[in-house]
Design an enzyme around this catalytic site. Structure first.
Site, PDB file in Angstrom:
ATOM      1  N   LYS A  83     -83.207  56.005 -33.812  1.00  0.00           N
ATOM      2  CA  LYS A  83     -83.524  57.031 -32.811  1.00  0.00           C
ATOM      3  C   LYS A  83     -82.238  57.792 -32.469  1.00  0.00           C
ATOM      4  O   LYS A  83     -81.226  57.172 -32.109  1.00  0.00           O
ATOM      5  CB  LYS A  83     -84.082  56.330 -31.579  1.00  0.00           C
ATOM      6  CG  LYS A  83     -85.029  57.139 -30.743  1.00  0.00           C
ATOM      7  CD  LYS A  83     -85.687  56.192 -29.736  1.00  0.00           C
ATOM      8  CE  LYS A  83     -86.503  56.899 -28.722  1.00  0.00           C
ATOM      9  NZ  LYS A  83     -86.917  55.988 -27.648  1.00  0.00           N
TER      10      LYS A  83
HETATM   11  C1  E4P Z   1     -89.487  57.432 -25.735  1.00  0.00           C
HETATM   12  O1  E4P Z   1     -89.234  56.958 -26.807  1.00  0.00           O
HETATM   13  C2  E4P Z   1     -88.858  57.012 -24.479  1.00  0.00           C
HETATM   14  O2  E4P Z   1     -88.409  55.685 -24.643  1.00  0.00           O
HETATM   15  C3  E4P Z   1     -89.779  56.989 -23.308  1.00  0.00           C
HETATM   16  O3  E4P Z   1     -91.082  57.362 -23.632  1.00  0.00           O
HETATM   17  C4  E4P Z   1     -89.213  57.598 -22.075  1.00  0.00           C
HETATM   18  O4  E4P Z   1     -90.152  57.451 -21.040  1.00  0.00           O
HETATM   19  P1  E4P Z   1     -89.771  57.616 -19.490  1.00  0.00           P
HETATM   20  O5  E4P Z   1     -89.695  59.060 -19.184  1.00  0.00           O
HETATM   21  O6  E4P Z   1     -90.906  56.950 -18.774  1.00  0.00           O
HETATM   22  O7  E4P Z   1     -88.465  56.897 -19.303  1.00  0.00           O
END
Ligand code: E4P
Length: 218
Positions: A83
């Site tokens: 990522k």
């Molecule tokens: C995506 O890969 C992120 O880890 C995640 O969806 C972020 O979500 P949040 O806005 O609830 O932290």
């Protein structure tokens, strides 16, 4: 629609994997902090439980260090999706890894133009953050609609739209209507998907009536 769980909690991941409905896992530095475990062994542990893509995020923000971290992460297992953030350096890493056959999840996407760049960089997944846009009074779901429509115009864009920052079941249902390929949600939101008051009351009535028949199937 593929279902990923957005957590680094190994017990939650094991529970969801046991349902047979889990297609992958996404993690991020905040979720790793919450899990309170060492990152690399944790990702390995998750990869042993789930055979679908497991997103593991680089920690650095500069090209050189991200590239080195990506090498460590992609060696953990073949189904690790590295990522990277949606920045010029992140997309440079994305292009190189993708050209080399490694899955990349480009994260922190908040606009259609960013999503076009992620697709051009060969990302396996782009992660538009629906909830965080809603939080600032922007329409998160319209971003999903825009990206899906744009990607449909180009056969050679192989990037899957991974709906992220999901806060409620409606985010999932509406994204599915739009044709988003994947969603990632916390375990609590996935649990909400099962719920309907008519299912609860209907089942209670069936259980009561069955008792009254005095019969047993087994
Ligand atoms: C995506 O890969 C992120 O880890 C995640 O969806 C972020 O979500 P949040 O806005 O609830 O932290």
């Amino acid at each position: 629609m593929k279902f990923f769980v957005d957590t680094a909690d190994i017990d939650d991941i094991k529970d969801l994997a046991a349902t047979g409905l889990l297609d992958g896992v996404t993690t991020n530095p905040s979720l790793v902090k919450k899990a309170g475990k060492d990152f690399i062994p944790l990702i390995k542990e998750i990869c042993d439980v789930v055979s679908g893509p497991v997103s593991a995020e680089v920690a650095a923000t500069d090209y050189e260090t991200m590239r080195k971290e990506a090498e460590v992460l992609r060696k953990i297992a073949d189904h690790v999706a590295v990522k990277v953030p949606l920045t010029p350096d992140g997309l440079k890493v994305c292009k190189e890894l993708s050209d080399d056959g490694t899955m990349v999840n480009v994260t922190l996407c908040f606009s259609p133009s960013q999503a076009i760049l992620a697709a051009k960089a060969g990302a396996a997944f782009v992660s538009p953050f629906v909830g965080r846009l809603d939080d600032i009074s922007s329409d998160g779901l319209s971003l999903i609609s825009d990206i899906v429509r744009i990607y449909e115009n180009y056969d050679y864009f192989d990037t899957e739209v991974l709906v992220a920052s999901v806060r409620n079941p409606l985010h999932i249902v509406e994204s599915a209507k739009m044709g988003a390929h994947v969603m990632t949600a916390p375990p609590s939101v996935i649990a909400q998907l099962y719920k309907h008051p008519l299912t609860t009351s209907g089942l209670a009535a069936f259980v009561e009536d069955w008792k009254k028949t005095g019969q047993s199937i087994l």
